[in-house]
Motif scaffolding. Structure first.
Motif, PDB file in Angstrom:
ATOM      1  N   LEU B 131      40.618 -19.293  13.881  1.00 24.38           N
ATOM      2  CA  LEU B 131      41.627 -20.033  13.116  1.00 24.38           C
ATOM      3  C   LEU B 131      42.216 -19.119  12.038  1.00 24.38           C
ATOM      4  CD1 LEU B 131      43.015 -22.747  12.403  1.00 24.38           C
ATOM      5  CD2 LEU B 131      41.081 -23.201  10.861  1.00 24.38           C
ATOM      6  N   SER B 132      43.517 -18.798  12.189  1.00 22.76           N
ATOM      7  CA  SER B 132      44.212 -17.956  11.199  1.00 22.76           C
ATOM      8  C   SER B 132      44.987 -18.869  10.259  1.00 22.76           C
ATOM      9  CB  SER B 132      45.219 -17.038  11.903  1.00 22.76           C
ATOM     10  OG  SER B 132      44.580 -15.898  12.368  1.00 22.76           O
ATOM     11  N   ILE B 133      44.846 -18.630   8.960  1.00 25.09           N
ATOM     12  CA  ILE B 133      45.455 -19.561   8.007  1.00 25.09           C
ATOM     13  C   ILE B 133      46.408 -18.880   7.035  1.00 25.09           C
ATOM     14  CG2 ILE B 133      44.985 -21.310   6.232  1.00 25.09           C
ATOM     15  CD1 ILE B 133      42.340 -21.884   7.474  1.00 25.09           C
ATOM     16  N   HIS B 134      47.616 -19.431   6.937  1.00 26.58           N
ATOM     17  CA  HIS B 134      48.501 -19.108   5.816  1.00 26.58           C
ATOM     18  C   HIS B 134      47.974 -19.948   4.661  1.00 26.58           C
ATOM     19  CE1 HIS B 134      52.460 -18.047   3.892  1.00 26.58           C
ATOM     20  NE2 HIS B 134      51.978 -18.980   3.088  1.00 26.58           N
ATOM     21  N   LYS B 163      35.450 -18.994  13.614  1.00 24.02           N
ATOM     22  CA  LYS B 163      35.901 -17.838  12.829  1.00 24.02           C
ATOM     23  C   LYS B 163      37.217 -18.185  12.155  1.00 24.02           C
ATOM     24  CE  LYS B 163      33.796 -13.680  14.603  1.00 24.02           C
ATOM     25  NZ  LYS B 163      33.939 -12.435  15.340  1.00 24.02           N
ATOM     26  N   ILE B 164      37.279 -17.959  10.852  1.00 27.15           N
ATOM     27  CA  ILE B 164      38.468 -18.335  10.089  1.00 27.15           C
ATOM     28  C   ILE B 164      39.008 -17.093   9.380  1.00 27.15           C
ATOM     29  CG2 ILE B 164      39.359 -19.833   8.250  1.00 27.15           C
ATOM     30  CD1 ILE B 164      36.937 -21.679   8.775  1.00 27.15           C
ATOM     31  N   ILE B 165      40.326 -16.871   9.495  1.00 29.63           N
ATOM     32  CA  ILE B 165      40.934 -15.691   8.865  1.00 29.63           C
ATOM     33  C   ILE B 165      41.846 -16.134   7.727  1.00 29.63           C
ATOM     34  CG2 ILE B 165      42.146 -13.510   9.276  1.00 29.63           C
ATOM     35  CD1 ILE B 165      40.028 -13.821  11.376  1.00 29.63           C
ATOM     36  N   PHE B 185      36.991 -14.363   7.250  1.00 28.62           N
ATOM     37  CA  PHE B 185      37.471 -12.986   7.310  1.00 28.62           C
ATOM     38  C   PHE B 185      38.861 -12.935   6.663  1.00 28.62           C
ATOM     39  CE2 PHE B 185      34.437 -13.792  10.565  1.00 28.62           C
ATOM     40  CZ  PHE B 185      33.726 -12.617  10.737  1.00 28.62           C
ATOM     41  N   ALA B 186      39.441 -11.755   6.596  1.00 30.28           N
ATOM     42  CA  ALA B 186      40.777 -11.673   5.987  1.00 30.28           C
ATOM     43  C   ALA B 186      41.600 -10.555   6.613  1.00 30.28           C
ATOM     44  CB  ALA B 186      40.663 -11.423   4.487  1.00 30.28           C
ATOM     45  N   THR B 187      42.924 -10.694   6.489  1.00 31.10           N
ATOM     46  CA  THR B 187      43.814  -9.557   6.760  1.00 31.10           C
ATOM     47  C   THR B 187      44.500  -9.173   5.449  1.00 31.10           C
ATOM     48  OG1 THR B 187      45.686 -10.991   7.367  1.00 31.10           O
ATOM     49  CG2 THR B 187      44.277 -10.210   9.162  1.00 31.10           C
ATOM     50  N   LEU B 188      44.896  -7.926   5.373  1.00 28.81           N
ATOM     51  CA  LEU B 188      45.618  -7.402   4.204  1.00 28.81           C
ATOM     52  C   LEU B 188      46.905  -6.746   4.664  1.00 28.81           C
ATOM     53  CD1 LEU B 188      42.803  -5.601   2.147  1.00 28.81           C
ATOM     54  CD2 LEU B 188      43.950  -7.751   1.549  1.00 28.81           C
ATOM     55  N   THR B 189      47.972  -6.974   3.917  1.00 30.06           N
ATOM     56  CA  THR B 189      49.249  -6.311   4.207  1.00 30.06           C
ATOM     57  C   THR B 189      49.333  -5.000   3.425  1.00 30.06           C
ATOM     58  OG1 THR B 189      50.515  -7.162   2.332  1.00 30.06           O
ATOM     59  CG2 THR B 189      50.338  -8.611   4.250  1.00 30.06           C
ATOM     60  N   LEU B 190      50.281  -4.157   3.819  1.00 32.90           N
ATOM     61  CA  LEU B 190      50.559  -2.953   3.027  1.00 32.90           C
ATOM     62  C   LEU B 190      51.144  -3.334   1.675  1.00 32.90           C
ATOM     63  CD1 LEU B 190      50.914   0.133   2.707  1.00 32.90           C
ATOM     64  CD2 LEU B 190      53.151  -0.106   3.840  1.00 32.90           C
TER      65      LEU B 190
END
Lengths: 339, 339
Positions: B131-134, B163-165, B185-190
């Motif tokens: 599950l990816s979350i804004h 799994k949740i992002i 978990f997380a993602t990071l932008t530039l």
């Protein structure tokens, strides 16, 4: 029909610019205000009495009944005789821009605490000047005004007889300087008491709501609004209305400034009525300023507002371009009674 | 000449749009990335397997060697068989947009905590979805991600095997969820690890730096950068590159999104080198994602970057308009070795 009468409204912080823009926008202020404190940050800044006189005459030629309260752009080059000359002409407000803080501030003061500036402020204090300050550090946008407060503390204590104005107060953390320091006053804009950062960028990005100091939090807005609607005795209205051509707003490097001059009184009436504070509007829009700046004019102006809707225009034509007024297209509940 | 070799770079959050824009921008990602998580917020959102398959085919037709990792736009209408069908096709990421939170999110979820959504997430957990979350509330811009953290706490505890992002983490106060909850978990932008609110509005207003979540403070930027350069094992790179035509950026209601897809690896190489962290770039740009999303592809991609300046173009033509890339005109110290 319900109406309000306002006597001698004053806009204690106004950008009138020059040339075609001046001609286009001046009527929006002169229609409703007896006078205004006119900011000196033109492309060629108004840094001395000669320039201030010429600018004064230019404005008077267009609007003879309007009272421009001129300001001198504070620089390190001002000498004692310059200050004496300014005071002798009735130009008693010095405007301090920290270098680079906003539109046309590249000639601003680099170090307010240096020896030269101290000498100038000492003389200014003796001559009875008022010091108006664009109060921002060069730090993080949302903390610039807060970081600048220590300068007020220093100036207030070093020059206790110098009246100092914190222009366009935008941060609730600044309010305490009004109570802490006898010689510190403030102006408030319409936009800082009614809008916050979300209006600028909470949904889409709206360059017409981009100004310096930047709009801040809901708490800041609400606490500053409270100063206005209670007509805090040390606070006057100063719109900081600042026109920019649409082409400079729709840009990769959009200019800071909100053109609020049209419909200021109508908007303030609506705002004060909403907060059951119409009885305080006269103080906020005029009486406090007369007292705090020790003003007098040869003429008077009475404005009647009636409870009748009016619509803010979508745009105002200027120089093959246009200027977008604050809240373009919005319907207001009060309008000017021109009868 | 100094060089770096990167294996199988992945962009774990990418907007490719559709039609002419897709054709124009896709090469910037396929030149350097083995694959990317493709966001489903098209004008007609990718809300089911049929739409995801069609979108996948459209992308593959243009770039056969590229691996689009499809996402399904989470709505209340998803049924068990829809989720089963998606998983059977290998579409294992659900994207949750709170309604109205960003571009094309009007079909988003109104109440994540309602009964229907709970049932959907229960099934999603059982089927092995990610599950990816804004992750933004509808509150004050700078607090939206922070206010959303309680939803992560609830979801993590209610669905411990899901799994949740947290997509495009932008607030240092969010970092703690990575340590507190095993399945987050997380993602990071530039842009969030290199820019802050002052880049957007500290001098002029720059609509090309306007994105959601909004750029935040210097402290946020620095603490998030630290996650990236140390290649925190629960964090992957996801550019959130989002193209908008210039005409929609130079507007009174400018669209949110930064088009960073060109020169991402070159920029990251420069950034990681500056922080003596080049050794961690492989994990951040690929290895962490392979592990955390349990990925495998039929093909491989090796990218060599050499220490040789390159210049980001001022603009990219598209549909009688143009798209402005992040840091247009800037010179980077690393470039792609196409030999």
């Amino acid at each position: 029909m319900e109406s309000i009468t306002l006597h001698n409204p004053l806009d204690m912080h106004l950008h009138l610019r020059e040339g075609e823009i001046l001609k286009t926008i001046l009527p929006y202020s002169t229609d409703t205000f007896l006078g205004a404190v006119v900011m000196p940050n033109l492309k060629q800044p108004i840094t001395d009495t000669r320039l201030a006189e010429a600018y004064y005459e230019t404005i008077k030629k267009i609007a003879n009944d309007f009272n421009p309260i001129m300001t001198i752009y504070l620089t390190n080059d001002l000498k004692k005789q310059d200050l004496q000359q300014a005071i002798s002409k009735g130009f008693k407000i010095l405007k301090l821009y920290p270098k680079g803080s906003t539109t046309n501030s590249s000639n601003g003061v680099e170090n307010i605490l240096d020896h030269k500036m101290q000498q100038i402020l000492e003389i200014a204090q003796d001559l009875g000047f008022i010091l108006s300050i664009h109060a921002e550090s060069s730090g993080f946008s949302l903390d610039r005004e807060y970081e600048f407060l220590k300068v007020f503390e220093y100036l207030s204590q070093t020059f206790p007889k110098l009246k100092i104005i914190l222009e366009h107060m935008s941060d609730h953390r600044s309010i305490k300087v009004l109570d802490s320091f006898e010689n510190i006053f403030a102006t408030l804009t319409l936009h800082h008491i009614t809008m916050d950062l979300d209006d600028l960028l909470g949904k889409g990005l709206n360059p017409h709501y981009f100004c310096k100091p930047i709009l801040k939090t809901k708490k800041d807005k609400e606490m500053l609004l409270n100063l206005a609607i209670t007509a805090h005795p040390k606070v006057s209205f100063g719109s900081d209305s600042a026109p920019h051509l649409l082409s400079t707003k729709l840009s990769s490097n959009a200019s800071a400034g909100i053109f609020s001059a049209p419909f200021l009184l109508e908007s303030l009436a609506e705002l004060f009525e909403k907060h059951n504070a119409l009885a305080n509007l006269q103080k906020f829009i005029s009486d406090n300023a007369f007292k705090n700046y020790n003003l007098s004019f040869k003429n008077q102006k009475t404005i009647v507002l009636k409870k009748q809707p009016c619509i803010i225009p979508e745009s105002i034509a200027c120089m093959d371009d246009k200027i977008i007024p604050l809240h373009a297209g919005k319907t207001l509940q009060w309008s000017l009674d021109k009868s």
